[in-house]
Scaffold this motif. Sequence first.
Motif, PDB file in Angstrom:
ATOM      1  N   GLU A 209       0.844  -1.184   0.000  1.00 30.19           N
ATOM      2  CA  GLU A 209       0.000   0.000   0.000  1.00 30.19           C
ATOM      3  C   GLU A 209       0.882   1.238   0.000  1.00 30.19           C
ATOM      4  O   GLU A 209       1.880   1.306   0.734  1.00 30.19           O
ATOM      5  CB  GLU A 209      -0.936   0.004   1.218  1.00 30.19           C
ATOM      6  N   LEU A 210       0.516   2.206  -0.837  1.00 30.39           N
ATOM      7  CA  LEU A 210       1.319   3.399  -1.046  1.00 30.39           C
ATOM      8  C   LEU A 210       0.556   4.636  -0.595  1.00 30.39           C
ATOM      9  O   LEU A 210      -0.674   4.691  -0.668  1.00 30.39           O
ATOM     10  CB  LEU A 210       1.701   3.539  -2.520  1.00 30.39           C
ATOM     11  N   GLU A 211       1.301   5.627  -0.151  1.00 27.54           N
ATOM     12  CA  GLU A 211       0.724   6.897   0.249  1.00 27.54           C
ATOM     13  C   GLU A 211       0.958   7.923  -0.848  1.00 27.54           C
ATOM     14  O   GLU A 211       2.087   8.128  -1.296  1.00 27.54           O
ATOM     15  CB  GLU A 211       1.370   7.370   1.559  1.00 27.54           C
ATOM     16  N   ASP A 212      -0.135   8.559  -1.299  1.00 28.53           N
ATOM     17  CA  ASP A 212      -0.054   9.657  -2.266  1.00 28.53           C
ATOM     18  C   ASP A 212       0.565   9.219  -3.593  1.00 28.53           C
ATOM     19  O   ASP A 212       1.236   9.994  -4.271  1.00 28.53           O
ATOM     20  CB  ASP A 212       0.768  10.802  -1.670  1.00 28.53           C
ATOM     21  N   ALA A 213       0.331   7.971  -3.978  1.00 34.30           N
ATOM     22  CA  ALA A 213       1.015   7.422  -5.156  1.00 34.30           C
ATOM     23  C   ALA A 213       0.562   8.061  -6.453  1.00 34.30           C
ATOM     24  O   ALA A 213       1.339   8.187  -7.405  1.00 34.30           O
ATOM     25  CB  ALA A 213       0.795   5.911  -5.229  1.00 34.30           C
ATOM     26  N   GLN A 214      -0.695   8.472  -6.541  1.00 34.29           N
ATOM     27  CA  GLN A 214      -1.253   8.940  -7.810  1.00 34.29           C
ATOM     28  C   GLN A 214      -1.431  10.447  -7.879  1.00 34.29           C
ATOM     29  O   GLN A 214      -2.127  10.955  -8.745  1.00 34.29           O
ATOM     30  CB  GLN A 214      -2.603   8.250  -8.050  1.00 34.29           C
ATOM     31  N   VAL A 239       3.179   1.275 -11.059  1.00 33.51           N
ATOM     32  CA  VAL A 239       2.218   1.644 -10.021  1.00 33.51           C
ATOM     33  C   VAL A 239       1.026   2.306 -10.697  1.00 33.51           C
ATOM     34  O   VAL A 239       1.146   3.399 -11.255  1.00 33.51           O
ATOM     35  CB  VAL A 239       2.854   2.585  -8.987  1.00 33.51           C
ATOM     36  N   THR A 240      -0.113   1.640 -10.661  1.00 30.62           N
ATOM     37  CA  THR A 240      -1.305   2.155 -11.324  1.00 30.62           C
ATOM     38  C   THR A 240      -2.384   2.573 -10.337  1.00 30.62           C
ATOM     39  O   THR A 240      -3.415   3.108 -10.739  1.00 30.62           O
ATOM     40  CB  THR A 240      -1.881   1.096 -12.281  1.00 30.62           C
ATOM     41  N   SER A 241      -2.182   2.313  -9.061  1.00 24.86           N
ATOM     42  CA  SER A 241      -3.113   2.725  -8.014  1.00 24.86           C
ATOM     43  C   SER A 241      -2.328   2.826  -6.718  1.00 24.86           C
ATOM     44  O   SER A 241      -1.099   2.697  -6.716  1.00 24.86           O
ATOM     45  CB  SER A 241      -4.259   1.718  -7.883  1.00 24.86           C
ATOM     46  N   ASN A 242      -3.020   3.027  -5.609  1.00 25.92           N
ATOM     47  CA  ASN A 242      -2.341   3.106  -4.322  1.00 25.92           C
ATOM     48  C   ASN A 242      -2.037   1.737  -3.726  1.00 25.92           C
ATOM     49  O   ASN A 242      -1.530   1.647  -2.617  1.00 25.92           O
ATOM     50  CB  ASN A 242      -3.176   3.919  -3.338  1.00 25.92           C
ATOM     51  N   THR A 243      -2.366   0.670  -4.464  1.00 29.16           N
ATOM     52  CA  THR A 243      -2.073  -0.691  -4.022  1.00 29.16           C
ATOM     53  C   THR A 243      -1.402  -1.456  -5.157  1.00 29.16           C
ATOM     54  O   THR A 243      -1.872  -1.422  -6.295  1.00 29.16           O
ATOM     55  CB  THR A 243      -3.347  -1.433  -3.594  1.00 29.16           C
ATOM     56  N   VAL A 244      -0.312  -2.127  -4.842  1.00 28.66           N
ATOM     57  CA  VAL A 244       0.367  -3.006  -5.791  1.00 28.66           C
ATOM     58  C   VAL A 244       0.326  -4.410  -5.220  1.00 28.66           C
ATOM     59  O   VAL A 244       0.744  -4.643  -4.083  1.00 28.66           O
ATOM     60  CB  VAL A 244       1.828  -2.578  -6.023  1.00 28.66           C
ATOM     61  N   GLN A 245      -0.200  -5.365  -5.995  1.00 30.23           N
ATOM     62  CA  GLN A 245      -0.298  -6.750  -5.543  1.00 30.23           C
ATOM     63  C   GLN A 245       0.289  -7.655  -6.611  1.00 30.23           C
ATOM     64  O   GLN A 245      -0.140  -7.628  -7.760  1.00 30.23           O
ATOM     65  CB  GLN A 245      -1.757  -7.124  -5.260  1.00 30.23           C
ATOM     66  N   ARG A 246       1.288  -8.440  -6.225  1.00 33.43           N
ATOM     67  CA  ARG A 246       1.968  -9.299  -7.182  1.00 33.43           C
ATOM     68  C   ARG A 246       2.304 -10.651  -6.553  1.00 33.43           C
ATOM     69  O   ARG A 246       2.434 -10.772  -5.331  1.00 33.43           O
ATOM     70  CB  ARG A 246       3.277  -8.660  -7.659  1.00 33.43           C
ATOM     71  N   LYS A 247       2.469 -11.670  -7.401  1.00 34.31           N
ATOM     72  CA  LYS A 247       2.936 -12.979  -6.984  1.00 34.31           C
ATOM     73  C   LYS A 247       4.286 -13.241  -7.613  1.00 34.31           C
ATOM     74  O   LYS A 247       4.477 -13.025  -8.811  1.00 34.31           O
ATOM     75  CB  LYS A 247       1.940 -14.067  -7.383  1.00 34.31           C
ATOM     76  N   ILE A 248       5.219 -13.716  -6.782  1.00 33.73           N
ATOM     77  CA  ILE A 248       6.569 -14.035  -7.238  1.00 33.73           C
ATOM     78  C   ILE A 248       6.730 -15.540  -7.166  1.00 33.73           C
ATOM     79  O   ILE A 248       6.615 -16.137  -6.084  1.00 33.73           O
ATOM     80  CB  ILE A 248       7.637 -13.341  -6.367  1.00 33.73           C
ATOM     81  N   VAL A 249       6.967 -16.166  -8.289  1.00 33.34           N
ATOM     82  CA  VAL A 249       7.112 -17.618  -8.371  1.00 33.34           C
ATOM     83  C   VAL A 249       8.590 -17.968  -8.387  1.00 33.34           C
ATOM     84  O   VAL A 249       9.363 -17.415  -9.175  1.00 33.34           O
ATOM     85  CB  VAL A 249       6.415 -18.178  -9.623  1.00 33.34           C
TER      86      VAL A 249
END
Length: 596
Positions: A209-214, A239-249
Amino acid sequence: MAKKKTRKAVSAPQERGYPRPQLQRANWTSLNMRWGFSIDANAEWKSPREVQWQTSINLPFSPETPASGIHNTGFYKAVWYHIKLQKPALRENERLILHFGAVDHLASVWIDDNLVGTHEGGYTPFSVDITDYLQGEDYLITVRAYDDPQDLAKPRGKQDWRLQPHSIWYPRTTGIWQTVWLETVPRRRISKLRWAADVPKWELELQVELEDAQSESPLRLRLKLSAKGETLAEDIYSVTSNTVQRKIVLPDPGIDDYRNELLWSPNAPNLIDAQLELLDQDDNVIDTVTSYTAMRTVVIEGDHLVMNGRPLMLRFLLDQGYWVEGGLTAPSDEAFRKDIELVKALGFNGVRKHQKIEDPRFLYWADRLGLLVWEEMPSPYRFCVETINRLSREWSAAIERDISHPCIIAWVPFNESWGVPDLTQVRAQRDFVNGIYHLTKAMDPSRPVIGNDGWEMESTDIVAIHDYERNPDQVRQRYHRTAENLTALFTYERPGHRQLLLGDRSYTGQPIMLTEFGGIAFHKDVKHTWGYKRAMTASDFDKQYTELLAAVRAMPIFSGFCYTQFTDTYQEANGLVHMDRTPKLPLDRVAKATTG
């Protein structure tokens, strides 16, 4: 009348590590030092201008403790703190954040004469951005903590509502009792991290979660994972929103699968280090944090708890987390580490943190040293709408704070129907317990949840039994696993004089664990201490413990146990070690009896 004892204060600041171990920055300052202090017994003062300052206190210790320099164990509803600090030199787009680890129970924070934040809940952290309130060369922080000692509708754990500690309840904890600290951060920054692992798929999931990202130009997030000096992954995400969610395999390397060396367990607490950088459109680094995670999965399979694909026998100690000088507050970071090393030396692989949301530094060392933890919500003692709101809010905040720690393998929102005393008769209380169970599962599907540890369970992933039976032969008779005994156990047996499963709820094959038992007291002060059973000599204590553990270990019905308890706690003398952590028996002797 308030009870006050004169005692020389412990020198400050105390040595403590970074207060938020899974989201660390370089630029921070501990405020664990002496602050101005006053007790407001009847909560009469409403603003800093009204306070009559009386003395000073050593933070982060509560005023009830010797380490605070106050050691007032009486009744009072509010306390006040203040400290004057020099304004730091902040760069453009930098912010100054004031953090509190825990303040019991309702905190109000002023900068000079400006009320800048409030927070309710005595066991969870909160933060205030104070940048815009810094006007001169220095500034005054004032904190008021309101904590009514008679309020039974708030989560309070083992804090006694009587003046003197009695039975299983202990001195109160008022006000600040975890680290207070300042952190200089960029305006656009990483604000929260959440890690999860899926061992069968060899995946790590990251939510940022990011602060003031956009607010202006686009950003990117760079992630680097490493273990034992080797890079595991290095990625950059838009970063396209205030939340970045990814899976690392982590890819399959073939027959010689190095990935097994990454698995986290009590015997091999392997951690994966992470560095995250927030980049602007010109690839300048505007924020850097370090973190860690682990490859560790816990699931229920049949009647066993399984970690990383293998059944795991839990050998737990009940740990209430009190210290002689500091009460709920550990004397130092090193004290957490020594406690964990001592628990493991006694032959146990985990603790049930009882009626306490522990300081994150304990969880950090449990992650590092390989100690399993059940996290348990401190109970309220009255059922009402206010209880529902308070517990739901604070329990959710505790899960959010601690969800990424690999050491935590189970959540325990209720203990022995505390706060819901009419669970068998009142549908609303049962709905509350079931609702919190499902709330917990919704917030964290990756861990088992014990709906009501001890008895009167309806929704639960583990049948957790409390039984202080003193006779090892009776333990064998009650829990010897046959079809007949299982039926008897869930129909007419009443450990603790309570039914195990509520109403028409039948046993559906969950793991069965004995999560409180033992309680053998051994202490030279027989008059002022108690336990569920007493030993008068060291050899008698050794014999009783060895025979009882042998009986419990021999029962195939149990996939885990939790002995009461780790340390003596005030008048309760049933610890394996004294409250000052001095062992009552040789460690290797206890470990042999524990593990068999």
